[in-house]
Scaffold this motif. Structure first.
Motif, PDB file in Angstrom:
ATOM      1  N   PHE A  14       0.889  -1.166   0.000  1.00  0.00           N
ATOM      2  CA  PHE A  14       0.000   0.000   0.000  1.00  0.00           C
ATOM      3  C   PHE A  14       0.923   1.210   0.000  1.00  0.00           C
ATOM      4  O   PHE A  14       1.539   1.501   1.031  1.00  0.00           O
ATOM      5  N   LEU A  17       4.289   1.033   1.877  1.00  0.00           N
ATOM      6  CA  LEU A  17       4.206  -0.004   2.909  1.00  0.00           C
ATOM      7  C   LEU A  17       4.107  -1.387   2.273  1.00  0.00           C
ATOM      8  O   LEU A  17       3.122  -1.719   1.620  1.00  0.00           O
ATOM      9  N   VAL A  19       3.269  -4.951   2.555  1.00  0.00           N
ATOM     10  CA  VAL A  19       2.455  -5.719   3.494  1.00  0.00           C
ATOM     11  C   VAL A  19       2.637  -7.225   3.304  1.00  0.00           C
ATOM     12  O   VAL A  19       2.642  -7.993   4.261  1.00  0.00           O
ATOM     13  N   PRO A  38       0.617 -12.252  14.377  1.00  0.00           N
ATOM     14  CA  PRO A  38       0.235 -11.036  15.078  1.00  0.00           C
ATOM     15  C   PRO A  38      -0.569 -10.081  14.195  1.00  0.00           C
ATOM     16  O   PRO A  38      -0.565 -10.189  12.970  1.00  0.00           O
ATOM     17  N   SER A  39      -1.251  -9.182  14.850  1.00  0.00           N
ATOM     18  CA  SER A  39      -2.006  -8.137  14.175  1.00  0.00           C
ATOM     19  C   SER A  39      -1.061  -7.336  13.275  1.00  0.00           C
ATOM     20  O   SER A  39       0.054  -7.014  13.672  1.00  0.00           O
ATOM     21  N   GLY A  40      -1.501  -7.072  12.056  1.00  0.00           N
ATOM     22  CA  GLY A  40      -0.695  -6.291  11.132  1.00  0.00           C
ATOM     23  C   GLY A  40       0.287  -7.099  10.315  1.00  0.00           C
ATOM     24  O   GLY A  40       1.056  -6.551   9.526  1.00  0.00           O
ATOM     25  N   SER A  41       0.260  -8.425  10.468  1.00  0.00           N
ATOM     26  CA  SER A  41       1.239  -9.253   9.755  1.00  0.00           C
ATOM     27  C   SER A  41       0.847  -9.518   8.296  1.00  0.00           C
ATOM     28  O   SER A  41       1.641 -10.088   7.538  1.00  0.00           O
ATOM     29  N   GLY A  42      -0.375  -9.138   7.912  1.00  0.00           N
ATOM     30  CA  GLY A  42      -0.774  -9.277   6.510  1.00  0.00           C
ATOM     31  C   GLY A  42      -1.766 -10.406   6.250  1.00  0.00           C
ATOM     32  O   GLY A  42      -2.062 -10.723   5.093  1.00  0.00           O
ATOM     33  N   LYS A  43      -2.343 -10.986   7.296  1.00  0.00           N
ATOM     34  CA  LYS A  43      -3.241 -12.134   7.147  1.00  0.00           C
ATOM     35  C   LYS A  43      -4.495 -11.763   6.345  1.00  0.00           C
ATOM     36  O   LYS A  43      -4.873 -12.471   5.410  1.00  0.00           O
ATOM     37  N   SER A  44      -5.130 -10.669   6.736  1.00  0.00           N
ATOM     38  CA  SER A  44      -6.353 -10.254   6.022  1.00  0.00           C
ATOM     39  C   SER A  44      -6.030  -9.884   4.587  1.00  0.00           C
ATOM     40  O   SER A  44      -6.783 -10.222   3.665  1.00  0.00           O
ATOM     41  N   THR A  45      -4.927  -9.193   4.390  1.00  0.00           N
ATOM     42  CA  THR A  45      -4.542  -8.793   3.037  1.00  0.00           C
ATOM     43  C   THR A  45      -4.320 -10.014   2.157  1.00  0.00           C
ATOM     44  O   THR A  45      -4.727 -10.039   0.990  1.00  0.00           O
ATOM     45  N   GLU A  54      -8.312  -7.140  -2.955  1.00  0.00           N
ATOM     46  CA  GLU A  54      -7.104  -6.326  -3.123  1.00  0.00           C
ATOM     47  C   GLU A  54      -6.385  -6.803  -4.370  1.00  0.00           C
ATOM     48  O   GLU A  54      -6.312  -7.999  -4.627  1.00  0.00           O
TER      49      GLU A  54
HETATM   50  P1  ADP Z   1      -3.654  -8.611   9.796  1.00  0.00           P
HETATM   51  O1  ADP Z   1      -4.921  -9.108   9.190  1.00  0.00           O
HETATM   52  O2  ADP Z   1      -2.601  -9.678   9.903  1.00  0.00           O
HETATM   53  O3  ADP Z   1      -3.873  -7.910  11.094  1.00  0.00           O
HETATM   54  P2  ADP Z   1      -3.669  -6.754   7.589  1.00  0.00           P
HETATM   55  O4  ADP Z   1      -3.527  -7.566   6.379  1.00  0.00           O
HETATM   56  O5  ADP Z   1      -5.033  -6.263   7.936  1.00  0.00           O
HETATM   57  O6  ADP Z   1      -3.019  -7.528   8.820  1.00  0.00           O
HETATM   58  O7  ADP Z   1      -2.754  -5.473   7.494  1.00  0.00           O
HETATM   59  C1  ADP Z   1      -1.369  -5.550   7.259  1.00  0.00           C
HETATM   60  C2  ADP Z   1      -0.809  -4.138   7.151  1.00  0.00           C
HETATM   61  O8  ADP Z   1      -1.356  -3.512   5.996  1.00  0.00           O
HETATM   62  C3  ADP Z   1      -1.167  -3.241   8.315  1.00  0.00           C
HETATM   63  O9  ADP Z   1      -0.049  -2.427   8.573  1.00  0.00           O
HETATM   64  C4  ADP Z   1      -2.319  -2.416   7.792  1.00  0.00           C
HETATM   65  O10 ADP Z   1      -2.377  -1.174   8.423  1.00  0.00           O
HETATM   66  C5  ADP Z   1      -1.968  -2.295   6.323  1.00  0.00           C
HETATM   67  N1  ADP Z   1      -3.149  -2.143   5.462  1.00  0.00           N
HETATM   68  C6  ADP Z   1      -4.131  -3.051   5.290  1.00  0.00           C
HETATM   69  N2  ADP Z   1      -5.049  -2.623   4.422  1.00  0.00           N
HETATM   70  C7  ADP Z   1      -4.624  -1.405   3.998  1.00  0.00           C
HETATM   71  C8  ADP Z   1      -5.141  -0.441   3.075  1.00  0.00           C
HETATM   72  N3  ADP Z   1      -6.266  -0.650   2.389  1.00  0.00           N
HETATM   73  N4  ADP Z   1      -4.434   0.698   2.905  1.00  0.00           N
HETATM   74  C9  ADP Z   1      -3.289   0.923   3.590  1.00  0.00           C
HETATM   75  N5  ADP Z   1      -2.744   0.052   4.465  1.00  0.00           N
HETATM   76  C10 ADP Z   1      -3.406  -1.098   4.683  1.00  0.00           C
END
Ligand code: ADP
Ligand code: MG
Length: 243
Positions: A14, A17, A19, A38-45, A54
């Protein structure tokens, strides 16, 4: 062709950043893979890249033999058979439970009302909520709403189900019913990619566990290894916090 999901060299940024960095992952047909980290590791992405919520920055993703990252692929057609369940339940609040399950079947799959109703009732039964067909979402508990969300996804006849922390927003006493439904799906042979903090579920249901940190897969393997006897220091540190 036994791979349901094939991901190779996946990067996602992003802006500046980074991810996801160089993710390779194959999920076989009928396999249950749990992603922890951990939170922020990129799992949802990672999950959101699989159904193209995405757009990957780099790399290839194929689902059920269809390369979703190919610009010529019909994304709506490819997404149609990828079920996704999020942390929030995302039900349409102004529609009944049954209508929540029939809308996309009718609009996207072009099923007639009778067929859509039949499939919807079958899937409500599958998640133990046959008697709630005419309820409004607000009349249901969070756990019931999440089971409706699962039934809704199942009504589209998915080849694979993606779950993103489906129980994280639930009161503790409601978590078990949702995990029970997911366990049933796994037993039926559904291919599942599940982001979860429920280590007990991962241990018992996953064929494979992936530990992610900082946008890379740090460690993966059978749950008895990754959760029971992790090799990597980062995995151990994470587990000591959540277990
Ligand atoms: P997790 O699900 O493991 O907590 P995410 O995949 O949600 O992690 O997010 C990973 C990183 O990407 C985080 O730093 C988050 O802030 C960033 N991020 C996620 N979606 C976006 C977006 N649409 N725009 C900018 N940054 C994003
Ligand atoms: Mg997340």
């Amino acid at each position: 062709m036994s791979a349901m999901i094939e991901i190779s060299g996946l990067d996602k940024s992003f802006g500046s950043l980074e991810v996801l960095r160089g993710i390779d992952l194959t999920v076989r047909r009928g396999e249950v893979v749990c992603v922890i980290g951990p939170s922020g590791s990129g799992k949802s992405t990672l999950l959101r890249c699989v159904n193209l919520l995405e757009q990957p920055t780099k790399g290839r993703i194929a689902v059920d033999g269809v390369e979703v990252t190919d610009p010529d692929t019909d994304l709506d057609a490819a997404r149609r058979h990828i079920g996704m369940v999020f942390q929030g339940f995302n039900l349409f609040s102004h529609l009944t439970v049954l209508e929540n399950l029939t809308v996309a079947q009718r609009k996207v799959l072009r099923r007639d009302r009778a067929e859509a109703d039949r499939v919807a009732r079958e899937n409500l039964d599958r998640v133990g909520l046959a008697e709630k067909a005419d309820s409004m979402p607000a009349q249901l508990s969070g756990g019931q709403q999440q089971r409706v969300a699962i039934a809704r996804a199942l009504s589209m006849n998915p080849n694979v189900m993606l779950f993103d922390e489906p129980t994280s927003a639930l009161d503790p006493e409601l978590v078990g019913d949702v995990l029970g439904v997911m366990r049933g799906l796994a037993d039926e042979g559904m291919t599942m990619l599940v982001v979860t903090h429920e280590m007990q579920f991962a241990r018992e249901v996953a064929d494979r566990v992936l530990f992610m940190d900082g946008g890379v897969v740090v460690e993966q393997g059978p749950p008895a290894e990754v959760i029971g006897d992790p090799k990597e220091e980062r995995t151990r540190t994470f587990l000591s916090r959540v277990l």
